[in-house]
Every structure is written in structure tokens, then in C-alpha cells.
Design a protein around this motif. Structure first.
Motif, mmCIF file in Angstrom:
data_model
loop_
_atom_site.group_PDB
_atom_site.id
_atom_site.type_symbol
_atom_site.label_atom_id
_atom_site.label_comp_id
_atom_site.label_asym_id
_atom_site.label_seq_id
_atom_site.Cartn_x
_atom_site.Cartn_y
_atom_site.Cartn_z
ATOM 1 N N GLN A 34 0.833 -1.199 0.000
ATOM 2 C CA GLN A 34 0.000 0.000 0.000
ATOM 3 C C GLN A 34 0.875 1.260 0.000
ATOM 4 O O GLN A 34 0.617 2.221 -0.725
ATOM 5 N N PHE A 35 1.915 1.233 0.837
ATOM 6 C CA PHE A 35 2.790 2.389 0.988
ATOM 7 C C PHE A 35 3.505 2.718 -0.321
ATOM 8 O O PHE A 35 3.507 3.863 -0.780
ATOM 9 N N THR A 36 4.088 1.699 -0.941
ATOM 10 C CA THR A 36 4.932 1.969 -2.109
ATOM 11 C C THR A 36 4.150 2.080 -3.425
ATOM 12 O O THR A 36 4.689 2.538 -4.426
ATOM 13 N N ILE A 37 2.902 1.641 -3.420
ATOM 14 C CA ILE A 37 2.134 1.760 -4.665
ATOM 15 C C ILE A 37 1.140 2.922 -4.604
ATOM 16 O O ILE A 37 0.922 3.609 -5.598
ATOM 17 N N PHE A 38 0.539 3.164 -3.430
ATOM 18 C CA PHE A 38 -0.511 4.197 -3.368
ATOM 19 C C PHE A 38 -0.137 5.409 -2.512
ATOM 20 O O PHE A 38 -0.395 6.529 -2.888
ATOM 21 N N TRP A 39 0.422 5.182 -1.325
ATOM 22 C CA TRP A 39 0.591 6.292 -0.402
ATOM 23 C C TRP A 39 1.810 7.152 -0.748
ATOM 24 O O TRP A 39 1.760 8.378 -0.668
ATOM 25 N N ALA A 40 2.949 6.491 -1.090
ATOM 26 C CA ALA A 40 4.128 7.232 -1.558
ATOM 27 C C ALA A 40 4.632 6.500 -2.793
ATOM 28 O O ALA A 40 5.615 5.763 -2.735
ATOM 29 N N VAL A 89 9.214 0.756 -13.373
ATOM 30 C CA VAL A 89 9.006 -0.684 -13.264
ATOM 31 C C VAL A 89 8.991 -1.167 -11.812
ATOM 32 O O VAL A 89 8.637 -2.311 -11.553
ATOM 33 N N VAL A 90 9.395 -0.287 -10.889
ATOM 34 C CA VAL A 90 9.367 -0.724 -9.484
ATOM 35 C C VAL A 90 7.927 -1.001 -9.036
ATOM 36 O O VAL A 90 7.685 -1.864 -8.196
ATOM 37 N N GLN A 91 6.976 -0.290 -9.635
ATOM 38 C CA GLN A 91 5.569 -0.520 -9.258
ATOM 39 C C GLN A 91 5.114 -1.948 -9.560
ATOM 40 O O GLN A 91 4.618 -2.625 -8.662
ATOM 41 N N PRO A 92 5.257 -2.428 -10.807
ATOM 42 C CA PRO A 92 4.870 -3.837 -11.027
ATOM 43 C C PRO A 92 5.717 -4.820 -10.226
ATOM 44 O O PRO A 92 5.236 -5.904 -9.868
ATOM 45 N N ILE A 93 6.969 -4.443 -9.949
ATOM 46 C CA ILE A 93 7.804 -5.340 -9.139
ATOM 47 C C ILE A 93 7.188 -5.495 -7.747
ATOM 48 O O ILE A 93 7.010 -6.613 -7.245
ATOM 49 N N VAL A 94 6.818 -4.356 -7.129
ATOM 50 C CA VAL A 94 6.187 -4.424 -5.800
ATOM 51 C C VAL A 94 4.842 -5.140 -5.910
ATOM 52 O O VAL A 94 4.482 -5.977 -5.073
ATOM 53 N N PRO A 113 12.488 11.903 -3.231
ATOM 54 C CA PRO A 113 11.815 11.360 -2.033
ATOM 55 C C PRO A 113 11.254 9.943 -2.220
ATOM 56 O O PRO A 113 11.394 9.112 -1.308
ATOM 57 N N PRO A 114 10.630 9.636 -3.391
ATOM 58 C CA PRO A 114 10.168 8.241 -3.542
ATOM 59 C C PRO A 114 11.315 7.231 -3.495
ATOM 60 O O PRO A 114 11.165 6.128 -2.958
ATOM 61 N N ASP A 115 12.483 7.602 -4.074
ATOM 62 C CA ASP A 115 13.633 6.691 -4.028
ATOM 63 C C ASP A 115 14.050 6.438 -2.580
ATOM 64 O O ASP A 115 14.366 5.301 -2.194
ATOM 65 N N ILE A 116 14.078 7.522 -1.800
ATOM 66 C CA ILE A 116 14.481 7.386 -0.401
ATOM 67 C C ILE A 116 13.464 6.521 0.358
ATOM 68 O O ILE A 116 13.832 5.646 1.144
ATOM 69 N N ALA A 117 12.178 6.746 0.062
ATOM 70 C CA ALA A 117 11.140 5.941 0.727
ATOM 71 C C ALA A 117 11.295 4.468 0.383
ATOM 72 O O ALA A 117 11.192 3.585 1.243
ATOM 73 N N LEU A 118 11.592 4.208 -0.899
ATOM 74 C CA LEU A 118 11.753 2.812 -1.331
ATOM 75 C C LEU A 118 12.958 2.174 -0.658
ATOM 76 O O LEU A 118 12.894 1.049 -0.150
ATOM 77 N N LEU A 119 14.065 2.916 -0.646
ATOM 78 C CA LEU A 119 15.279 2.391 -0.027
ATOM 79 C C LEU A 119 15.046 2.102 1.460
ATOM 80 O O LEU A 119 15.451 1.049 1.971
ATOM 81 N N ALA A 120 14.362 3.040 2.124
ATOM 82 C CA ALA A 120 14.092 2.851 3.551
ATOM 83 C C ALA A 120 13.217 1.623 3.763
ATOM 84 O O ALA A 120 13.425 0.841 4.704
ATOM 85 N N THR A 121 12.240 1.425 2.867
ATOM 86 C CA THR A 121 11.357 0.259 3.000
ATOM 87 C C THR A 121 12.137 -1.040 2.826
ATOM 88 O O THR A 121 11.985 -1.986 3.604
ATOM 89 N N VAL A 122 12.970 -1.072 1.783
ATOM 90 C CA VAL A 122 13.716 -2.307 1.509
ATOM 91 C C VAL A 122 14.703 -2.602 2.643
ATOM 92 O O VAL A 122 14.740 -3.720 3.185
ATOM 93 N N VAL A 123 15.490 -1.592 3.022
ATOM 94 C CA VAL A 123 16.484 -1.813 4.080
ATOM 95 C C VAL A 123 15.783 -2.133 5.402
ATOM 96 O O VAL A 123 16.162 -3.072 6.116
ATOM 97 N N GLY A 124 14.723 -1.377 5.694
ATOM 98 C CA GLY A 124 13.974 -1.629 6.931
ATOM 99 C C GLY A 124 13.408 -3.039 6.967
ATOM 100 O O GLY A 124 13.457 -3.716 7.994
ATOM 101 N N SER A 125 12.894 -3.481 5.837
ATOM 102 C CA SER A 125 12.322 -4.830 5.781
ATOM 103 C C SER A 125 13.379 -5.897 6.001
ATOM 104 O O SER A 125 13.161 -6.877 6.718
#
Lengths: 492, 74
Positions: free
Chosen positions: A197-203, A208-213, B3-15
Motif C-alpha cells: 500500500q505504501f509503495t504503490i498508493f501512499w508514496a 518498473v518498481v511498481q509492477p515489481i512491488v 523522495p520516492p527513491d528514499i522511501a523505497l530504499l528505507a522500505t527495503v532496508v527496513g524490511s
């Protein structure tokens, strides 16, 4: 013939143990029945939506008058109804009941779980009807409108917290393999859902990262939510029903940890051939191949545990459904691993073959095991026997024949559809015409499945209404001590 | 980085940290607690005096498994 009586201490232990089990079942009865009942409701709703969607594929002018009933909406609503509705609600019921029983702990503060049940159902309602009225989002498995997920997240939080709370209050020191699976599932699913939800809708991430997630989530819903709960149920039901411990407990633990280690790699095989980094697809293929380890561990264990006890399939409805589901797990997992190979994917991708595979997993494996669980669990919660063997048999045979026909029709049709689509000399319209008989067969199979679901729902409602025979042997002892029966084998 | 890149990186590393850590803690606890010490005992933990090993616990309505098995022709 003299009547054999058990020695007094043994009888005393039996009574005490049965009373403890009855108290545990009573503590979780309300919430579990709420989740189970709503699961059955959404199963019926999902079946109707599935039939409409299926008929539209070979009768293109069927219900074309309203935008609410177009294929795109009805098919997405079906997925939410059976995925987040039926299967997830049944999974929650399974988690709560099994965790209470295996922890030998009573459920505390059940009212919060009523709230969770209400929130979850509001979420499913908003998802299904929001999609039908045009608010769906075009992300597979996450197609619910944006106002539905907060309800799921809140409900999931409560369910996860209560399951862990039961575990922490356990009186049974040993952590049975089913509990490993349940703890994994209630830890993984909220994480998957929130991250997606976070990576596709909220932020939203871009490109291509979207279909990956999306496919990391979509694939893991089956592998890290439904699969662990269904396998955990099977690991409880099979030994419990036949009265024989698991063949190799060691293998069962290996199976759990290897699933935890490898499954989440596998989702990228949905994007083979797509514009994602090659290493990602290759790593996913490797992860899919590694899945042979947990699958073989489970397959060997289930088969060897049942060895010498297959005749009990004639007597136990719960065992029939569960064993069917366990066999389907082996098949769908082997098939899934092979489908991750690029050569296979080249043909199977974007065809009905994928739909067949998805239903082999979600229905033949997960749903059949949940049916088995319900046939075992519900009478122990209501204290009432099932009303009719005939209804159970109708359900089993409609489900078994229906899903086998469904799988065969779409697998064969889908494979040849893929072969033809890879041949540029074949006009697309000819391929569409080729699939028509297969799609018609799919609809007929769907009618069979729905008939089974109606029989199941009738049994379920009759049991809840108290029409079943009250058990004389106590709430958990389901073998009549003094019954007499006409000789001869039971009918199938 | 956007900012989306940072959010993604934080999500991946955090996970990775959260889930790798959780798995390591769970395994460590299981070994310390002796969960893997006696597999034979563990496999029997679902049985009890009221539902012991060797006793079937499910049947179609009205069927007594023991009677059926005793009278079955096979």
C-alpha cells in the motif's frame, strides 16, 4: 461380552483434558464463528461474481446493459470477494482457533475481535461494491478502492495482536509446527500489505518498481498468507483425525523455515519477459526452484503420515477435503516452480494457463483445506453434529470434480493458446475462437463449484441454527460410544 | 535521490533488518527454549488423554469409525 472400562485415573485424565479443550473452544467460539460465517457469505458472493465473469467470456452479450457488470469490474470484485473475503476471513478463523487449541490458552477480550470482524467485513463490502461502482484501482490483488484498505489494516492489527497474545499466554510449552506457520503468516501478511500500500498508493514508487512491488505482493499473498495457514491447518488436521503423529516432525520444521527463506523471492517470475532487470527475474527463478525443498518436505510428510490410513478418507469429511488440498499443494507448487523457467513462461504467460494455475493454488489447495478445517472445527465450536452426510458428499464431489475440470480445461486450452500466440502466422481471432470450448467448460465447472458452495452454506447455516444432533460424548469427543450400524461399506 | 527513491530504499532496508532480525531472534529463542530438542515429543503435542494417539477424531454424521472398520469387508 463384558464391557471394558478404562482405569479410573485414565478416565479422569480424559475428562479433565476434554473439559480443558471445551473451555478453550468456548472462549473463542464467538469471534471464530463471526469470521467463519462472513467467510461463507463472501464465498457465495464471490462464486456469483465468478460465474458472471466466466459466462461473459464465451457469451459476449451477456449482461452488457450496465457498466457495473462489465467483465473488468466483476472479475476484480470476484478476486476481492474470495481473496480478502472468503479465504482471508477463513484464514483468520483458522489462526484464532488453532492458536487457542495448540497453545492450550483461552482467548481473552473477544469483543475486540468482534470489532475486527466488523471492520474486515466493512472493508470487503467497500472493496467489492466500490469496484462494481467504478472506484477500483488497476493493480492486481490491490484493486480495492482507496477507502477500503484502512479497514483491513485496522482489523489485521487486532487479529495479529490477539493471536500473539494467545501465544504468549500458552500453557503448552512446545511450539507445534502449525503455530510456526500461523505466527509466520500473521507477521508476514500485515507487512506485505502495508509495504505494498505504501509503495504503490501512499508514496508511489515510479517506473518498473511498481509492477515489481505489485507482483512481490500478489505472489506472496498466496505464499506467505494463505499457504502457511492452510499448511498449518493440514499439519494439525491430518495427524489429529487419523490419530497418528506426523511422519517426520524434523522435516516439517525444515519445510517451514525453507518456505520462510525462499518464498518471498518467487514473485518476480510473473514479470519474466517484462522490462525488469534480468538479475531480478533470474534470482526469482532460483527462488522458485529452491521451493522444491519445502514442497518435497511437506509432500513426503503428508503422504507418509497417511500411509496405511487412506481408508479413513471414506469416513471423515474433514480428512477428504484436507488430503485433496494437500495433494493439490504438491501439484501447484511443482507446477509453479516449473512455470518460473523462462522457456515455460514464454508459452504460459498471458494465457488461461495462468488462471488455471492460480485456481489450483487458491481453490484446490487453500480452499479445500479450509473446507476441511470448517468441517472439523465448526461442530466442535457449536457442539452440534453436521446435519446431513448427503450435503457434505454433494459439496465434496462438486468441489473435487469442479476444480479438476476447471484446471484441466484451462490448462490445456491455455497452453495451446500460448503456443498459437507465439506463432505470428495465426490470426488472433482464430486463437480467441479456439479457446471458446475451454471457456464454456470452465463455466460448467464453475456451476459445479457453486452448487457445492450452496450445499456447504446450507450445512453451515443448519449447524449454526442448532439443527444438528447434540453430541452425547462431550464437545470434543465425536465418536458415538454405543452406536450400531448396518454392516457394509459406507457410500462415497 | 528523489523522495520516492528514499522511501523505497528505507522500505527495503527496513524490511531486511526487521525480517532478518525477527527470523534470527525467533530461531535463537527456539534453540534456547529447547523447541528442537525432542522432535518425537513435539509431534505428539497435539494429542492428549481425551484424544490420544491411535484414536480417530472425525467422521461423517452418524458413522462410528471403529464400528465401520471392524465390519468393513476389506
Amino acid at each position: 461380552m463384558p464391557v471394558m472400562t478404562a482405569p479410573e485415573p485414565v478416565r479422569h485424565d480424559r475428562v479433565k483434558s476434554a473439559a480443558e479443550r471445551a473451555a478453550i473452544d468456548a472462549s473463542c467460539r464467538g469471534p471464530v464463528l463471526v469470521f467463519a460465517s462472513s467467510a461463507v457469505f463472501w464465498l457465495l458472493m464471490g462464486s456469483m461474481l465468478a460465474l458472471i465473469a466466466s459466462f461473459k467470456l464465451h457469451i459476449p452479450y451477456f449482461l452488457t446493459g450496465s457498466p457495473e457488470l462489465t467483465f473488468g469490474r466483476v472479475r476484480m470484485a470476484h478476486l476481492q470477494s474470495v481473496g480478502i473475503g472468503w479465504a482471508s476471513l477463513a484464514a483468520v478463523a483458522a489462526c484464532l482457533w488453532l492458536m487457542c487449541r495448540l497453545s492450550r490458552a483461552e482467548l481473552m477480550y473477544p469483543k475486540m475481535l468482534y470489532l475486527a470482524g466488523a471492520l474486515w467485513n466493512i472493508g470487503v463490502f467497500l472493496a467489492v461494491f466500490g469496484i462494481i461502482f467504478g472506484a477500483g484501482q488497476s493493480v492486481e490483488w490491490l484493486d480495492a478502492p482507496p477507502y477500503a484498505p484502512p479497514f483491513f489494516v485496522a482489523a489485521l492489527g487486532i487479529v495479529s495482536a490477539w493471536t500473539v497474545a494467545v501465544f504468549r499466554r500458552r500453557r503448552e510449552p512446545h511450539l507445534y509446527v502449525t503455530q510456526w506457520y500461523i505466527l509466520g503468516a500473521i507477521f508476514w501478511f500485515p507487512w506485505l500489505y502495508l509495504v505494498a500500500q505504501f509503495t504503490i498508493f501512499w508514496a508511489p514508487v515510479t517506473g518498473v518498481v511498481q509492477p515489481i512491488v505489485n507482483w512481490w505482493f500478489g505472489h506472496n499473498v498466496l505464499g506467505l498468507w494463505f499457504t502457511p495457514v492452510a499448511l498449518g491447518s493440514a499439519y494439525y488436521l491430518i495427524p489429529k483425525i487419523i490419530g497418528r503423529p506426523i511422519h517426520s516432525y524434523y522435516l516439517s520444521i525444515i519445510g517451514f523455515w525453507s518456505l520462510a527463506l525462499f518464498y518471498s523471492w518467487a514473485g518476480m517470475h510473473h514479470l519474466i519477459g517484462g522490462p525488469i532487470p534480468a538479475w531480478l527475474a533470474t534470482a526469482s527463478t532460483v527462488g522458485s526452484m529452491m521451493m522444491f525443498i519445502p514442497v518435497l518436505a511437506v509432500a513426503i510428510n503428508h503422504h507418509m503420515t497417511l500411509l496405511g490410513h487412506f481408508h479413513r478418507l471414506r469416513y471423515s469429511p474433514a480428512l477428504r477435503f484436507t488430503v485433496f488440498g494437500a495433494i493439490a499443494y504438491t501439484l501447484v507448487s511443482f507446477q509453479g516452480s516449473l512455470m518460473a523457467l523462462k522457456e515455460v513462461s514464454k508459452t504460459a504467460h498471458f494465457t488461461h494457463y495462468i488462471v488455471a494455475h492460480a485456481h489450483l493454488g487458491a481453490y484446490a489447495f487453500v480452499t479445500m483445506i479450509f473446507f476441511g478445517l470448517f468441517y472439523y472445527m465448526i461442530p466442535r465450536l457449536t457442539g452440534r453434529e453436521w446435519v446431513s452426510s448427503v450435503l457434505i458428499r454433494i459439496h465434496f464431489w462438486c468441489a473435487a470434480v469442479g476444480i479438476t475440470t476447471y484446471f484441466a480445461a484451462l490448462s490445456i486450452g491455455g497452453w495451446w493458446q500460448g503456443r498459437m500466440m507465439n506463432n505470428p502466422d495465426i490470426p488472433f481471432a482464430r486463437i480467441v475462437m479456439y479457446t471458446q470450448p475451454h471457456l464454456l467448460t470452465r463455466s460448467l465447472a464453475g456451476l459445479l463449484l457453486t452448487t457445492g458452495h450452496i450445499a456447504f452454506a446450507i450445512s453451515f447455516v443448519m449447524n449454526l441454527a442448532g439443527w444438528g444432533k447434540q453430541r452425547s460424548g462431550g464437545p470434543t469427543l465425536f465418536v458415538e460410544p454405543q452406536a450400531t450400524y448396518p454392516p457394509g461399506p459406507p457410500s462415497l | 535521490m528523489t523522495p520516492p527513491d528514499i522511501a523505497l530504499l528505507a522500505t527495503v532496508v527496513g524490511s531486511i533488518v526487521l525480517f532478518g532480525g525477527a527470523a534470527a531472534i525467533a530461531l535463537g529463542w527456539a534453540f534456547r527454549d529447547g523447541q528442537f530438542d525432542n522432535f518425537d515429543q513435539g509431534s505428539k503435542s497435539i494429542f492428549g488423554p481425551d484424544e490420544p494417539v491411535g484414536e480417530a477424531t472425525d467422521a461423517f454424521p452418524g458413522i462410528n469409525v471403529e464400528v465401520e472398520e471392524a465390519t468393513a469387508p476389506w
